[in-house]
Motif scaffolding. Sequence first.
Motif, PDB file in Angstrom:
ATOM      1  N   UNK A   1      46.777   7.753  16.400  1.00  0.00           N
ATOM      2  CA  UNK A   1      46.709   6.567  17.248  1.00  0.00           C
ATOM      3  C   UNK A   1      48.077   6.051  17.640  1.00  0.00           C
ATOM      4  N   UNK A   2      48.109   5.351  18.764  1.00  0.00           N
ATOM      5  CA  UNK A   2      49.333   4.718  19.250  1.00  0.00           C
ATOM      6  C   UNK A   2      48.956   3.346  19.799  1.00  0.00           C
ATOM      7  N   UNK A   3      49.669   2.308  19.369  1.00  0.00           N
ATOM      8  CA  UNK A   3      49.358   0.929  19.737  1.00  0.00           C
ATOM      9  C   UNK A   3      50.536   0.301  20.445  1.00  0.00           C
ATOM     10  N   UNK A   4      50.257  -0.407  21.539  1.00  0.00           N
ATOM     11  CA  UNK A   4      51.307  -1.168  22.201  1.00  0.00           C
ATOM     12  C   UNK A   4      50.761  -2.551  22.550  1.00  0.00           C
ATOM     13  N   UNK A   5      51.635  -3.521  22.549  1.00  0.00           N
ATOM     14  CA  UNK A   5      51.242  -4.916  22.732  1.00  0.00           C
ATOM     15  C   UNK A   5      51.780  -5.759  21.591  1.00  0.00           C
ATOM     16  N   UNK A   6      51.462  -7.047  21.620  1.00  0.00           N
ATOM     17  CA  UNK A   6      52.065  -7.990  20.681  1.00  0.00           C
ATOM     18  C   UNK A   6      51.075  -8.613  19.707  1.00  0.00           C
ATOM     19  N   UNK A   7      49.802  -8.282  19.810  1.00  0.00           N
ATOM     20  CA  UNK A   7      48.819  -9.003  19.010  1.00  0.00           C
ATOM     21  C   UNK A   7      49.008  -8.789  17.512  1.00  0.00           C
ATOM     22  N   UNK A   8      49.453  -7.602  17.112  1.00  0.00           N
ATOM     23  CA  UNK A   8      49.549  -7.292  15.693  1.00  0.00           C
ATOM     24  C   UNK A   8      50.951  -7.517  15.139  1.00  0.00           C
ATOM     25  N   UNK A   9      51.849  -8.091  15.930  1.00  0.00           N
ATOM     26  CA  UNK A   9      53.189  -8.402  15.452  1.00  0.00           C
ATOM     27  C   UNK A   9      53.166  -9.771  14.782  1.00  0.00           C
ATOM     28  N   UNK A  10      53.719  -9.838  13.572  1.00  0.00           N
ATOM     29  CA  UNK A  10      53.721 -11.104  12.837  1.00  0.00           C
ATOM     30  C   UNK A  10      54.499 -12.172  13.585  1.00  0.00           C
ATOM     31  N   UNK A  11      55.571 -11.774  14.265  1.00  0.00           N
ATOM     32  CA  UNK A  11      56.371 -12.748  14.999  1.00  0.00           C
ATOM     33  C   UNK A  11      55.584 -13.382  16.133  1.00  0.00           C
TER      34      UNK A  11
ATOM     35  N   UNK B   1      46.747  -6.389  23.234  1.00  0.00           N
ATOM     36  CA  UNK B   1      47.218  -5.147  22.627  1.00  0.00           C
ATOM     37  C   UNK B   1      46.274  -4.025  23.020  1.00  0.00           C
ATOM     38  N   UNK B   2      46.827  -2.833  23.068  1.00  0.00           N
ATOM     39  CA  UNK B   2      46.058  -1.645  23.460  1.00  0.00           C
ATOM     40  C   UNK B   2      46.293  -0.568  22.416  1.00  0.00           C
ATOM     41  N   UNK B   3      45.242   0.173  22.128  1.00  0.00           N
ATOM     42  CA  UNK B   3      45.311   1.218  21.110  1.00  0.00           C
ATOM     43  C   UNK B   3      44.603   2.463  21.629  1.00  0.00           C
ATOM     44  N   UNK B   4      45.364   3.518  21.822  1.00  0.00           N
ATOM     45  CA  UNK B   4      44.808   4.802  22.249  1.00  0.00           C
ATOM     46  C   UNK B   4      44.793   5.754  21.051  1.00  0.00           C
ATOM     47  N   UNK B   5      43.766   6.574  20.967  1.00  0.00           N
ATOM     48  CA  UNK B   5      43.663   7.476  19.815  1.00  0.00           C
ATOM     49  C   UNK B   5      42.879   8.726  20.191  1.00  0.00           C
ATOM     50  N   UNK B   6      43.048   9.716  19.360  1.00  0.00           N
ATOM     51  CA  UNK B   6      42.265  10.947  19.442  1.00  0.00           C
ATOM     52  C   UNK B   6      41.853  11.322  18.029  1.00  0.00           C
TER      53      UNK B   6
ATOM     54  N   UNK C   1      41.826 -13.043  20.478  1.00  0.00           N
ATOM     55  CA  UNK C   1      42.024 -12.996  19.024  1.00  0.00           C
ATOM     56  C   UNK C   1      40.840 -12.372  18.307  1.00  0.00           C
ATOM     57  N   UNK C   2      39.641 -12.570  18.812  1.00  0.00           N
ATOM     58  CA  UNK C   2      38.435 -12.099  18.136  1.00  0.00           C
ATOM     59  C   UNK C   2      37.560 -11.226  19.023  1.00  0.00           C
ATOM     60  N   UNK C   3      38.087 -10.694  20.098  1.00  0.00           N
ATOM     61  CA  UNK C   3      37.281  -9.907  21.034  1.00  0.00           C
ATOM     62  C   UNK C   3      37.934  -8.548  21.245  1.00  0.00           C
ATOM     63  N   UNK C   4      37.099  -7.507  21.215  1.00  0.00           N
ATOM     64  CA  UNK C   4      37.599  -6.139  21.309  1.00  0.00           C
ATOM     65  C   UNK C   4      36.691  -5.331  22.233  1.00  0.00           C
ATOM     66  N   UNK C   5      37.304  -4.596  23.149  1.00  0.00           N
ATOM     67  CA  UNK C   5      36.590  -3.686  24.039  1.00  0.00           C
ATOM     68  C   UNK C   5      36.960  -2.260  23.652  1.00  0.00           C
ATOM     69  N   UNK C   6      35.937  -1.417  23.446  1.00  0.00           N
ATOM     70  CA  UNK C   6      36.148  -0.030  23.022  1.00  0.00           C
ATOM     71  C   UNK C   6      35.535   0.919  24.048  1.00  0.00           C
ATOM     72  N   UNK C   7      36.296   1.924  24.412  1.00  0.00           N
ATOM     73  CA  UNK C   7      35.839   2.983  25.311  1.00  0.00           C
ATOM     74  C   UNK C   7      36.045   4.311  24.596  1.00  0.00           C
ATOM     75  N   UNK C   8      34.961   5.059  24.381  1.00  0.00           N
ATOM     76  CA  UNK C   8      35.020   6.327  23.658  1.00  0.00           C
ATOM     77  C   UNK C   8      34.402   7.447  24.497  1.00  0.00           C
ATOM     78  N   UNK C   9      35.032   8.617  24.429  1.00  0.00           N
ATOM     79  CA  UNK C   9      34.438   9.844  24.966  1.00  0.00           C
ATOM     80  C   UNK C   9      34.364  10.841  23.816  1.00  0.00           C
ATOM     81  N   UNK C  10      33.143  11.299  23.528  1.00  0.00           N
ATOM     82  CA  UNK C  10      32.913  12.187  22.390  1.00  0.00           C
ATOM     83  C   UNK C  10      32.331  13.501  22.910  1.00  0.00           C
TER      84      UNK C  10
END
Length: 535
Positions: free
Chosen positions: A436-446, A460-465, A496-505
């Motif tokens: 996985x690779x994450x970019x954005x600021x949501x998970x930064x403590x600062x 924040x965005x998180x792409x993975x395989x 803060x509490x909402x997540x959208x997931x897109x998966x291709x399997x």
Amino acid sequence: MHSFKTTALAGAVVLALSGGAVQAQPTSEIRALKGTVEDLRKQVQELKKSSPRASTSSLEQARIDELTKQVNELRALLTQQQAAAQATTQAAVAAGGEETKEAIEARTPATQADITGLRADIENYKYDQSRLQERNIPSVTRNTRIGGSLTLRHDFSNPGAARSASSSGNGPTDIRQSGFNAAAFGLNFSGNLFRDYAEGRNLTYRLALTSQNTATSSSTTVNLTDAYLRYSFHPSTGNPEDPLGTLTLGQQTVAFGLDAQAIDPEVKAVIGNAGFVSGLGLGTRQVGLVVAGDYAPYVDFTNNYRAPLLSYSLGLLNGNGPNKADNNDYRDIAARLVYTLPVDYNSWFRQLQIGASYYRGALSLGPASTTGVTTATAKGSNDIYGFDVNWTHLPFSVSYEWAYGKQELYKQDTLVTSGKNADGYKRGVGQYINLGYTWGEQFLASSRQQGKFDDYWPKSYQAFVRFDTWDPNRSALVNDDKKVATTLGLNVFFAETTKLQVNYVRTRNQLNGAASTEAKPETHNLWQVQLNATF
């Protein structure tokens, strides 16, 4: 007697001095202080007349002289303050043409009516708040926190799902390629039953409910998921340097590996679980007693980082699944140990964890029946071993997990009598790797600690395989049941509490020369879009 009078006069002068204000003093207060000074001066004069010089001691005479000097100095000070106040008012009027409203209000004393009105307003506010608490806000005996989640999903598959005469509950259906899944929700309650203010050995609880929808019915059933009490035998004072230790009794998730514990949608990085989770019967909750904790935590206060050297979990469970009593007299054992590499926060090996899991289950073996309950004739074993490695160093994340299960079969089972599993054991193995690779600021403590305008939250965005394999029966005579799945995904955290997931399997089924069917195609493609919101 004279000494007492002079002491009292000195105290009055000190009080007058402490009450004297600077240039902002209102005129009425200055007048009052001036009157006080005049009274003190008259009292000093009377004291001198009533006390003959010859009978007065030298000490008392010195006190009277000093008091007279202080009264004269105070009188001069008040004269200076009065002159300064007049000069300030004249300057303000000359600059603005008239005295400002703020200046007038500053030197206007509050009347008795003003004070009475303020007291009435305060009493009305107290009454309104009490009425609101009583009529509009629910109350509980102990402090309780309410949370929940809502999950919505749309699927598209090619080829479509196999037809079923009861898939809609209203007669025959076609092969379904796409559609909206029934909405699912979760609701949970948690709080303290006993708070130990001295040592932090608290007793807490959690109760969680979730909906379950089936294709054969239009109704929604609500099932109990978590229902447990938890006691902290190590002090939970909030100091991150203290080790944690809890004892949990009730229905809870089984601490095995990584993916098997991600049951609820709000904590899953991938919409679906790995193949071995359901294949080995791990994706469920159990009822029992579990002791868990950690040892020797490393703490970096600057970066708000805590990493225990060892984390452990040991449980004694029924092994018959959630919301059910046990079906035998044997208890299952679940154990897990996680080692975190002890490195500095700035190291590339930060949060590198190596875990090992073991589950020993007891099975009741006997002939199966579709018409009634049968009696178990033997006891069987169900051993599961797991190994996992997890490394999360933003923006990168890598997780690998391997699981192996050995399940004893009933001696009259088809797999045994046919010779496919002649030794009476069915062995399954599965593994996956997730990059996985994450970019954005949501998970930064600062960023999380910064003040935010309105309801703003950084995205924040998180792409993975993910590459996943599952072989439910490793027997050399069974070579048509292996599955290989590749998942591409994108997670979008836009609140803060909402997540959208897109998966291709993309799943490939091992056929070993057999023809592809609706129930088991050679290749299956699945697109999933899921929205999960927690509150």
